[in-house]
Design an enzyme around this catalytic site. Structure first.
Site, mmCIF file in Angstrom:
data_model
loop_
_atom_site.group_PDB
_atom_site.id
_atom_site.type_symbol
_atom_site.label_atom_id
_atom_site.label_comp_id
_atom_site.label_asym_id
_atom_site.label_seq_id
_atom_site.Cartn_x
_atom_site.Cartn_y
_atom_site.Cartn_z
ATOM 1 N N CYS A 51 -10.315 -5.990 -5.288
ATOM 2 C CA CYS A 51 -9.747 -5.364 -6.494
ATOM 3 C C CYS A 51 -9.124 -6.335 -7.497
ATOM 4 O O CYS A 51 -9.380 -6.187 -8.695
ATOM 5 C CB CYS A 51 -8.745 -4.279 -6.132
ATOM 6 S SG CYS A 51 -8.690 -3.805 -4.425
ATOM 7 N N ARG B 171 -9.551 -10.571 6.691
ATOM 8 C CA ARG B 171 -8.208 -10.144 7.084
ATOM 9 C C ARG B 171 -7.970 -10.566 8.512
ATOM 10 O O ARG B 171 -8.846 -10.427 9.364
ATOM 11 C CB ARG B 171 -8.070 -8.622 6.960
ATOM 12 C CG ARG B 171 -8.140 -8.178 5.522
ATOM 13 C CD ARG B 171 -8.017 -6.677 5.403
ATOM 14 N NE ARG B 171 -8.551 -6.258 4.112
ATOM 15 C CZ ARG B 171 -8.819 -5.003 3.800
ATOM 16 N NH1 ARG B 171 -8.604 -4.058 4.678
ATOM 17 N NH2 ARG B 171 -9.296 -4.698 2.610
ATOM 18 N N GLN C 41 -17.413 -5.218 2.060
ATOM 19 C CA GLN C 41 -17.209 -3.851 1.579
ATOM 20 C C GLN C 41 -18.257 -3.516 0.530
ATOM 21 O O GLN C 41 -18.618 -4.367 -0.282
ATOM 22 C CB GLN C 41 -15.831 -3.736 0.930
ATOM 23 C CG GLN C 41 -14.675 -3.923 1.884
ATOM 24 C CD GLN C 41 -13.350 -3.849 1.159
ATOM 25 O OE1 GLN C 41 -13.140 -4.529 0.168
ATOM 26 N NE2 GLN C 41 -12.456 -3.020 1.655
ATOM 27 N N ASP D 225 -17.965 -2.230 -2.237
ATOM 28 C CA ASP D 225 -16.806 -1.919 -3.051
ATOM 29 C C ASP D 225 -17.194 -1.592 -4.493
ATOM 30 O O ASP D 225 -18.215 -2.069 -4.989
ATOM 31 C CB ASP D 225 -15.897 -3.163 -3.058
ATOM 32 C CG ASP D 225 -14.433 -2.788 -3.107
ATOM 33 O OD1 ASP D 225 -14.138 -1.590 -3.245
ATOM 34 O OD2 ASP D 225 -13.601 -3.701 -3.008
ATOM 35 N N HIS E 266 -14.953 -0.479 -8.371
ATOM 36 C CA HIS E 266 -13.742 -0.038 -9.051
ATOM 37 C C HIS E 266 -14.123 0.591 -10.372
ATOM 38 O O HIS E 266 -14.880 0.013 -11.138
ATOM 39 C CB HIS E 266 -12.787 -1.220 -9.249
ATOM 40 C CG HIS E 266 -12.316 -1.761 -7.936
ATOM 41 N ND1 HIS E 266 -12.858 -2.873 -7.362
ATOM 42 C CD2 HIS E 266 -11.402 -1.281 -7.060
ATOM 43 C CE1 HIS E 266 -12.285 -3.063 -6.179
ATOM 44 N NE2 HIS E 266 -11.403 -2.121 -5.978
ATOM 45 N N LYS F 210 -5.580 10.181 -2.666
ATOM 46 C CA LYS F 210 -6.928 9.762 -2.267
ATOM 47 C C LYS F 210 -7.668 10.865 -1.537
ATOM 48 O O LYS F 210 -7.068 11.866 -1.141
ATOM 49 C CB LYS F 210 -6.856 8.524 -1.387
ATOM 50 C CG LYS F 210 -6.129 8.782 -0.078
ATOM 51 C CD LYS F 210 -6.255 7.587 0.865
ATOM 52 C CE LYS F 210 -5.486 7.874 2.157
ATOM 53 N NZ LYS F 210 -5.748 6.941 3.223
ATOM 54 N N HIS G 39 -10.681 3.170 -6.609
ATOM 55 C CA HIS G 39 -11.370 2.318 -5.626
ATOM 56 C C HIS G 39 -12.261 3.249 -4.812
ATOM 57 O O HIS G 39 -11.814 4.325 -4.430
ATOM 58 C CB HIS G 39 -10.414 1.687 -4.623
ATOM 59 C CG HIS G 39 -9.208 1.022 -5.190
ATOM 60 N ND1 HIS G 39 -9.032 -0.333 -5.133
ATOM 61 C CD2 HIS G 39 -8.104 1.513 -5.792
ATOM 62 C CE1 HIS G 39 -7.856 -0.635 -5.668
ATOM 63 N NE2 HIS G 39 -7.276 0.457 -6.080
#
Ligand SMILES: [Zn+2]
Ligand SMILES: [Zn+2]
Length: 646
Positions: free
Chosen positions: A337, A366, A384, A386, A388, A472, A518
């Protein structure tokens, strides 16, 4: 008299001191027979606890999660008693219920147990259970509690009690057995009709490796023998479908001690599978108006200080990378992000340019403790899917619906039919926990709920489960074995646009903050492939599977024709291999079955003459001798039936 409110909102007056079981009896005898535990004003109580004030009562049966919890925890008391009788002198510590069953941590001293001892323990447990002993809670003083366990020489219980306030300590008795316990039991032991000791493992006292290692005895119990049998069958099937086992057999991924734990290495077949999943999503995303971006694997420490990730991950994660000169500090990115926010910031936008939808298959890192790592589901580096979305408040509802559409397309194309959604909203009683304007929150929560309703999702609203920065929606998927996985989150965010000072020019010519969404329908490629492996047992949908067909020449004589078939399949865009080893067709078929290749194409004398192939489906179905173009039609029909258009 006191007023008892039930979950349906009905309020009934009862005598002060009424028990949950008596309330159940007042509703119906049938309900009373099934009630095994209860909670009163949000606190777990026994079905025999006298209620002495007004409040809300929830009655639990075996079908409820809380009912199972009470059932399994209660069984752990019986197991503790059985162990004490079978192994005198052992020291008991704690015995909680877990997701599936319970455990009891025991210091066996000089003694030990192994699998061969399980049947004797199970027999003893059932023997005790049949006595139908009531579970009875009683309060004790700290001094009494300490005296009992000091007398027994049980330093573990003594330590637990020392950390408790006098006046809050309770014991639970059943039969001749007493245990330190906060409560949450079924009425009596007789309800436990089937028990299985599943395994033993080492566990440090209080999870601290400086402490003594205890023996953790895992078990599960049921109100009916039939349910235990079914559970054990499910466990067997789950073992067969373990993604770590299948990943190895299907040559999809591996791990290397040298590379480092928690860092998956994708083998060619796994990489091809991943590639296909990525292409599938990229195609749909393109149609949905997403733009692909690419960002590096590291970012300056300052980037993450701005985003707030440094405060969250900094201390307990991978430590900053220092450059040899210039004294710069970089972090492995834990999230994509912040990078995407900076992409948004690289040019000015007006409301007419929004929404902007940036997508990236972004790899993040991580730190997870080594004990937490598990196959592809808990790793230290993962990618991911991912994206946005930056939009105006007015666009939020529409964008949310579009993301739901995309998520449903993904789930449908991969054969997941059994899913629900959870909408996580604020805890209205603690507004100080959340950042951002209350009006915006209200609008966003309504937008999500409306979108979920309009899309016909089967969803529940969970109050207080929202992140501090926005509400969410999570998709919860049930796999083929009925296990629930959390997949695909759609998260609204008011925080990062603020922290990165993101703006757009509104129709009023003023600068406004966009809202950020997200979303990741797969979650991560690693976790998704693991789930897909366990859901399908490795029998991936035909459009996705690395090898769709294998050509099996009956003998060397037919290799030329087999090659020709392979070429022709390639022209039809069917992914195929040839097995031209000098082995019998029977053996080749058996191996292809193990590799879960959907179609086996046998070619011999007759096929060559007729210019056909004999088609056999994984699992045994026989399509007979058909032409390649007919086979190609068969393949496309099947693919089109799963891979709906988007
Ligand atoms: Zn207990
Ligand atoms: Zn994000």
């Amino acid at each position: 008299m006191i007023k008892i409110t039930l979950p349906d909102g009905s309020i009934k007056e009862h005598q002060n001191g009424v028990t949950p079981m008596e309330v159940a009896k007042g509703i119906s005898e049938g309900l009373a027979r099934n009630v095994i535990s209860a909670s009163f004003n949000g606190v777990t109580v026994e079905s025999t606890t006298p209620l002495t004030e007004d409040g809300s009562l929830v009655l639990y049966t075996w079908k409820d999660k809380d009912g199972k919890k009470a059932f399994w925890h209660s069984t752990s008391h019986i197991v503790a008693q059985a162990l004490e009788e079978l192994y005198p002198g052992i020291k008991l510590t704690i015995g909680p219920a877990i997701e599936n069953g319970f455990y009891y941590d025991v210091d066996f001293g000089e003694q030990s147990i192994s699998e061969k001892d399980f049947p004797a323990i199970e027999k003893k447990v059932l023997e005790i259970a049949r006595g139908k002993h009531d579970y009875k809670m009683r309060s004790v003083t700290k001094a009494e509690a300490l005296a009992l366990y000091k007398d027994q020489g049980n330093e573990y219980k003594v330590e637990l009690i020392e950390n408790l306030e006098d006046g809050t300590i309770t014991f639970c008795d059943h039969s001749s057995f007493t245990d330190l316990c906060r409560g949450g039991h079924i009425p009596n032991t007789g309800i436990v009709k089937a028990v299985k000791i599943l395994s033993v493992a080492g566990a440090y006292w209080r999870g601290d490796e400086n402490n003594k290692q205890l023996t953790r005895v895992y078990g599960i119990s049921f109100p009916k023998q039939k349910e235990l049998t079914e559970y054990l069958e499910l466990l067997e099937e789950a073992k067969k479908r373990d993604h770590r086992k299948l990943g190895k057999e299907l040559e999809l991924f591996t791990f290397s001690k040298k590379v480092g734990q928690g860092l998956p290495l994708w083998l060619p077949k796994g990489a091809a599978l991943r590639e296909r999943l990525e292409q599938f999503l990229k195609k749909a995303q393109k149609k949905a108006g997403y733009e692909m971006v690419v960002t590096p694997h590291i970012g300056q420490k300052e980037l993450y200080v701005t985003s707030g990730h440094y405060a969250k991950y900094g201390e307990d994660s991978f430590q900053p990378i220092h450059t040899p000169k210039d004294d710069e500090e970089f972090l492995l990115k834990p999230m994509n992000c912040p990078h995407h926010c900076e992409i948004y910031n690289s040019s000015p936008f007006s409301y007419k340019d929004l929404p902007k939808r940036y997508a990236e298959f972004g790899t993040v890192y991580r730190y997870e403790q080594s004990g937490e790592l598990h196959g592809l589901t808990r790793v230290r580096g993962f990618t991911q899917d991912d994206a946005h979305i930056f939009c105006t408040p007015n666009q939020l509802n529409d964008e949310f619906k579009k993301v739901i559409d995309l998520s449903l397309y993904v789930l449908g194309s991969l054969g997941f039919e059994n899913f629900t959604a959870q909408v996580s909203v604020r805890d209205m009683e603690k507004p100080e926990k959340y950042i951002g304007d209350a009006d915006n929150w209200e609008k966003a929560e309504q937008a999500i709920i409306n979108a979920a309703e309009e899309k016909g999702l089967n969803f529940e609203i969970e109050s207080g489960e929202a992140a501090f920065y926005g509400p969410k929606l999570d998709f919860m998927v049930k796999d083929a074995l009925g296990r629930q996985w959390q997949l695909g989150t759609i998260q609204v965010d008011y925080n990062l646009p603020e922290r990165f000072d993101l703006t757009y020019k509104g129709s009023d010519n003023d600068l406004h903050r966009p809202i950020m969404i997200h979303r990741a329908p797969f979650g991560s490629m690693e976790r998704f492939v693991a789930l897909l492996l366990e859901h399908t047992g490795g029998n991936f949908p035909l459009w996705l599977i690395p090898t769709q067909a294998i050509v099996l020449p009956v003998s060397e004589k037919h290799e030329k024709y087999a090659e020709k078939v392979l070429n022709s399949l390639e022209n039809h865009e069917i992914r195929a291999l040839i097995d031209d080893r000098n082995e019998t067709v029977g053996k080749k078929i058996r191996e292809a079955e193990l590799k879960k290749i959907p179609f086996m194409l046998i070619v011999g004398e007759q096929e060559e003459e007729a210019q056909t192939i004999s088609v056999r489906r994984h699992g045994g179905e026989d399509f007979g001798s058909i032409s390649i173009s007919k086979f190609s039609d068969l393949v496309s029909t099947e693919i089109n039936s799963t891979l709906k258009s988007f």
